[in-house]
Design a protein around this motif. Structure first.
Motif, PDB file in Angstrom:
ATOM      1  N   ASN A  73     122.777 -47.464   9.007  1.00 29.31           N
ATOM      2  CA  ASN A  73     123.176 -46.155   8.478  1.00 29.31           C
ATOM      3  C   ASN A  73     122.886 -45.045   9.475  1.00 29.31           C
ATOM      4  O   ASN A  73     123.714 -44.156   9.688  1.00 29.31           O
ATOM      5  N   LEU A  94     109.189 -34.969   0.982  1.00 28.22           N
ATOM      6  CA  LEU A  94     108.984 -36.418   0.821  1.00 28.22           C
ATOM      7  C   LEU A  94     109.029 -37.121   2.176  1.00 28.22           C
ATOM      8  O   LEU A  94     108.193 -37.969   2.496  1.00 28.22           O
ATOM      9  N   LYS A  95     110.006 -36.757   2.948  1.00 31.38           N
ATOM     10  CA  LYS A  95     110.179 -37.380   4.269  1.00 31.38           C
ATOM     11  C   LYS A  95     108.974 -37.120   5.159  1.00 31.38           C
ATOM     12  O   LYS A  95     108.446 -38.022   5.815  1.00 31.38           O
ATOM     13  N   LYS A 142     106.360 -49.804  -2.664  1.00 32.61           N
ATOM     14  CA  LYS A 142     107.734 -49.285  -2.815  1.00 32.61           C
ATOM     15  C   LYS A 142     108.044 -48.167  -1.822  1.00 32.61           C
ATOM     16  O   LYS A 142     109.198 -47.931  -1.472  1.00 32.61           O
ATOM     17  N   ILE A 143     106.973 -47.456  -1.416  1.00 32.53           N
ATOM     18  CA  ILE A 143     107.201 -46.306  -0.521  1.00 32.53           C
ATOM     19  C   ILE A 143     107.949 -46.748   0.732  1.00 32.53           C
ATOM     20  O   ILE A 143     108.806 -46.034   1.242  1.00 32.53           O
ATOM     21  N   ARG A 161     113.262 -33.227  -0.715  1.00 32.20           N
ATOM     22  CA  ARG A 161     113.544 -34.393   0.143  1.00 32.20           C
ATOM     23  C   ARG A 161     112.825 -34.260   1.486  1.00 32.20           C
ATOM     24  O   ARG A 161     112.237 -35.228   1.990  1.00 32.20           O
ATOM     25  N   GLU A 186     117.621 -42.616  -5.490  1.00 34.90           N
ATOM     26  CA  GLU A 186     116.907 -41.437  -4.979  1.00 34.90           C
ATOM     27  C   GLU A 186     115.842 -41.838  -3.955  1.00 34.90           C
ATOM     28  O   GLU A 186     115.607 -41.109  -2.990  1.00 34.90           O
ATOM     29  N   GLN A 187     115.226 -42.976  -4.199  1.00 34.73           N
ATOM     30  CA  GLN A 187     114.311 -43.506  -3.168  1.00 34.73           C
ATOM     31  C   GLN A 187     115.032 -43.659  -1.835  1.00 34.73           C
ATOM     32  O   GLN A 187     114.518 -43.308  -0.779  1.00 34.73           O
ATOM     33  N   HIS A 188     116.215 -44.214  -1.932  1.00 40.40           N
ATOM     34  CA  HIS A 188     116.985 -44.430  -0.704  1.00 40.40           C
ATOM     35  C   HIS A 188     117.417 -43.098  -0.103  1.00 40.40           C
ATOM     36  O   HIS A 188     117.354 -42.920   1.126  1.00 40.40           O
ATOM     37  N   LEU A 189     117.815 -42.177  -0.967  1.00 38.82           N
ATOM     38  CA  LEU A 189     118.300 -40.878  -0.477  1.00 38.82           C
ATOM     39  C   LEU A 189     117.200 -40.120   0.266  1.00 38.82           C
ATOM     40  O   LEU A 189     117.487 -39.355   1.193  1.00 38.82           O
ATOM     41  N   ALA A 190     115.974 -40.353  -0.140  1.00 38.76           N
ATOM     42  CA  ALA A 190     114.866 -39.683   0.532  1.00 38.76           C
ATOM     43  C   ALA A 190     114.803 -40.069   2.007  1.00 38.76           C
ATOM     44  O   ALA A 190     114.429 -39.261   2.853  1.00 38.76           O
ATOM     45  N   ASP A 191     115.209 -41.312   2.309  1.00 31.31           N
ATOM     46  CA  ASP A 191     115.155 -41.791   3.706  1.00 31.31           C
ATOM     47  C   ASP A 191     116.478 -41.621   4.439  1.00 31.31           C
ATOM     48  O   ASP A 191     116.501 -41.289   5.619  1.00 31.31           O
ATOM     49  N   CYS A 192     117.579 -41.905   3.719  1.00 33.04           N
ATOM     50  CA  CYS A 192     118.854 -42.088   4.415  1.00 33.04           C
ATOM     51  C   CYS A 192     119.598 -40.761   4.556  1.00 33.04           C
ATOM     52  O   CYS A 192     120.019 -40.173   3.554  1.00 33.04           O
ATOM     53  N   LYS A 232     118.976 -44.973 -10.825  1.00 36.41           N
ATOM     54  CA  LYS A 232     118.901 -43.621 -10.284  1.00 36.41           C
ATOM     55  C   LYS A 232     117.656 -43.476  -9.414  1.00 36.41           C
ATOM     56  O   LYS A 232     117.708 -42.879  -8.332  1.00 36.41           O
ATOM     57  N   HIS A 233     116.559 -44.025  -9.893  1.00 44.56           N
ATOM     58  CA  HIS A 233     115.321 -43.961  -9.115  1.00 44.56           C
ATOM     59  C   HIS A 233     115.485 -44.664  -7.766  1.00 44.56           C
ATOM     60  O   HIS A 233     115.074 -44.136  -6.723  1.00 44.56           O
ATOM     61  N   PHE A 270     114.527 -36.395  -8.529  1.00 46.91           N
ATOM     62  CA  PHE A 270     114.628 -35.168  -7.727  1.00 46.91           C
ATOM     63  C   PHE A 270     114.645 -33.954  -8.651  1.00 46.91           C
ATOM     64  O   PHE A 270     114.020 -32.922  -8.376  1.00 46.91           O
ATOM     65  N   LYS A 324     106.027 -39.101   4.042  1.00 47.17           N
ATOM     66  CA  LYS A 324     106.177 -40.510   4.416  1.00 47.17           C
ATOM     67  C   LYS A 324     105.882 -40.719   5.897  1.00 47.17           C
ATOM     68  O   LYS A 324     105.251 -41.705   6.300  1.00 47.17           O
ATOM     69  N   PHE A 358     106.662 -39.151  -6.956  1.00 51.64           N
ATOM     70  CA  PHE A 358     108.029 -39.649  -6.754  1.00 51.64           C
ATOM     71  C   PHE A 358     108.096 -41.167  -6.879  1.00 51.64           C
ATOM     72  O   PHE A 358     108.950 -41.709  -7.586  1.00 51.64           O
ATOM     73  N   TYR A 359     107.181 -41.891  -6.203  1.00 47.50           N
ATOM     74  CA  TYR A 359     107.322 -43.344  -6.148  1.00 47.50           C
ATOM     75  C   TYR A 359     106.660 -44.054  -7.313  1.00 47.50           C
ATOM     76  O   TYR A 359     107.194 -45.034  -7.821  1.00 47.50           O
TER      77      TYR A 359
END
Lengths: 191, 380
Positions: free
Chosen positions: A77, A173-174, B13-14, A170, B43-49, B39-40, A155, A177, A148-149
């Motif tokens: 990606n 969060l990033k 999961k983080i 976001r 959103e987890q993925h959206l936080a990274d991608c 959805k969770h 969100f 992390k 969040f996790y």
């Protein structure tokens, strides 16, 4: 064959394309990300009406397939986004894709997590280490990560409770992390 | 604060990787038609991608998703049409290419194999030509021309195979020095150049014609001297014998005188005709020519010489006849030489087994020709 390929991961598809010169795998990979490519290209198409989607997308695909053969790709990606941005900014110039340090740290931890999923001992070790790293995080970052996790807040919940917009949430969060990843990596160096 | 095990597990999961949003997930997320778990995850993925987040942002701004749907369908069709069919064509092409390379490799293999075969056959043929037995006329080459190269070439001959053929000629020269030297150079004194000189001339005659001549002259002189000494001594002996006979006759009775005379005559005859006691010391002959009886050796010598001449002229069979006769007569020194020459004749005729046997016999006799025979055997 096509059905089997669609169930493969990005990594496997990329390695198939490279090692076996399997154009089919390449097609499956492009197909998998085609809608996202279209979605991120739409604003530019709106902004610049002179761009013809019938020309842009084949060109973009060519660029992607050329890059696929030469570059080391850790995450499909990120690589796609990079190539798309480079292509839209300047079509003649090819900007090679290098993953940043943070991305590599991330990738490393993701691989460790993936491996630990089948090994309980590794898994316990990993959990302990992540807990330790979490304890060392600043209070604010730890809070948002846990909310969040672990509490599985969306969100929307976070924007409501923190008073930030979604983008800010976001970004926070990033950042958290990234800090956690750095802490974890440093920890693992000590061992 | 969160210390129970279920929460601990969720820490992982983080950093768990999640796939990008699929084609049907994307609109459903936008429309809020996802389950809570789904959805969770998204959103987890959206936080990274960044890619997915950007796509969602872009689509949220879009009032109408028709263009998006249209373009994605087009792009997917394009991918299916351009890339997937190509792959099939490519597979066929790859297969044919493989087959072609196989055939090409086979062709190359056979070409190389034939080339190697050709080269090796040429090489083998060359080697065969080089090692082939020599043409017969070479053997008949006149000894005079071959003579100068004798000793050095014999030494070289031991190392190289090529010079195997000239060797017989050399060894003939070596073995029959007087035979060569006496008829050619010292023709006026053929009888006097007898046995005792041979060991002296043998090594000398090898080098050149001049040397040969010199040696022959020296030999002639020596023989003349020796002969004169021998004659004088023989005369003395006879005189002494006669004296003793006379004394005995005077002392003994008249009857005994007759017997004594007859005995003396017998002794004299025996001494003249049959050298039964003297011939056995054949080796001594060279050193002590006094006791030698020339009458019988002369016939052997003549036979030997004529045989040598015949051999040189090319009539090997006749020469061999003569050599055999000498061998049969059984006079030590000449027997050895005759055997040696016989061996050489056999070799010239190509009867290697017989030649070898002869050489071995010569060696067994342990005479002056032993080393020459050994050499010849070694080079055979």
């Amino acid at each position: 064959m096509h059905q089997q390929l669609t169930s493969l991961s990005d990594k496997e598809l990329i390695s198939r394309t490279r090692k076996l010169k399997d154009r089919e795998a390449e097609g499956v990979l492009m197909d998998r990300y085609s809608h996202l490519l279209v979605a991120i290209t739409l604003p530019q198409l709106h902004k610049n009406p002179s761009l013809d989607p019938n020309v842009i997308f084949p060109g973009l695909l060519q660029r992607l397939s050329a890059s696929l053969r030469t570059q080391s790709i850790y995450k499909a990606n990120e690589w796609m986004l990079h190539i798309q941005r480079g292509f839209m900014a300047k079509q003649e110039k090819i900007v090679p894709f290098y993953p940043s340090r943070e991305v590599r740290d991330f990738l490393h931890i993701e691989n460790v997590v993936e491996k630990a999923s089948t090994n309980t001992i590794d898994r316990q070790d990993l959990i302990v280490r992540l807990e330790q790293a979490l304890q060392r995080l600043p209070e604010e970052d730890r809070e948002i990560l846990l909310e969040f996790y672990i509490e599985q807040k969306t969100f929307a919940d976070l924007t409501a409770s923190k008073g930030w917009n979604r983008d800010k949430v976001r970004q926070q969060l990033k950042a958290a992390k990234n800090k956690l990843a750095k802490l974890y990596i440093n920890q693992s160096h000590v061992k | 604060m969160l210390n129970n095990s279920s929460n601990n597990d969720k820490v992982i999961k983080i950093f768990s990787g999640i796939r990008c949003l699929s084609k049907d997930q994307l609109p459903r997320y936008l429309e809020g038609r996802l389950t809570d778990v789904e959805k969770h995850l998204v959103e987890q993925h959206l936080a990274d991608c960044d890619l997915c987040f950007e796509a969602i942002q872009a689509l949220e701004k879009e009032a109408n998703t028709d263009q998006y749907n249209d373009l994605t369908n087009k792009l997917q069709r394009y991918i299916h049409q351009s890339i997937l069919p190509i792959s099939h064509v490519q597979k066929v092409a790859q297969f044919t290419k493989k087959e072609r390379t196989k055939e090409n490799l086979l062709v190359y293999f056979w070409l190389i194999a034939f080339a190697v075969l050709g080269v090796s056959s040429v090489y083998v043929l060359r080697g065969h030509m080089r090692n082939a037995p020599p043409a017969p006329p070479r053997i008949v080459v006149s000894p005079a021309t071959q003579a100068p190269a004798t000793k050095e070439s014999t030494e070289e001959a031991a190392h190289t195979e090529k010079t195997v053929t000239p060797q017989p000629i050399i060894t003939t020269n070596h073995a029959t020095p007087t035979g060569h030297a006496s008829p050619a150079t010292t023709s006026p004194t053929p009888n006097t150049t007898a046995t005792p000189v041979k060991p002296a001339t043998a090594p000398v005659a090898v080098d050149s014609v001049k040397l040969k001549q010199l040696a022959a002259e020296r030999a002639a002189k020596k023989k003349a001297k020796l002969d004169s000494i021998a004659k004088v001594r023989a005369a003395d002996l006879e005189a002494k014998k006669q004296d003793s006979l006379k004394k005995a006759a005077a002392a003994a009775a008249a009857e005994k005188e007759q017997q004594d005379r007859t005995d003396a005559e017998k002794q004299a005859n025996a001494a003249k005709e049959k050298p039964v006691p003297p011939p056995p010391p054949e080796a001594l002959k060279k050193e002590e020519p006094k006791k030698e009886v020339p009458a019988i050796t002369n016939s052997d010598e003549n036979l030997y010489r004529t045989a040598m001449q015949l051999q040189q002229q090319g009539s090997i069979n006749e020469a061999m006849d003569r050599y055999r006769r000498i061998e049969a007569n059984g006079n030590g020194r000449y027997v050895e030489m005759a055997r040696y020459q016989l061996a050489i004749c056999y070799r010239m005729k190509g009867q290697m087994g017989k030649a070898r046997r002869m050489f071995k016999e010569v060696i067994k006799m342990d005479g002056s020709l032993k080393t020459a025979a050994q050499q010849a055997l070694d080079t055979m």
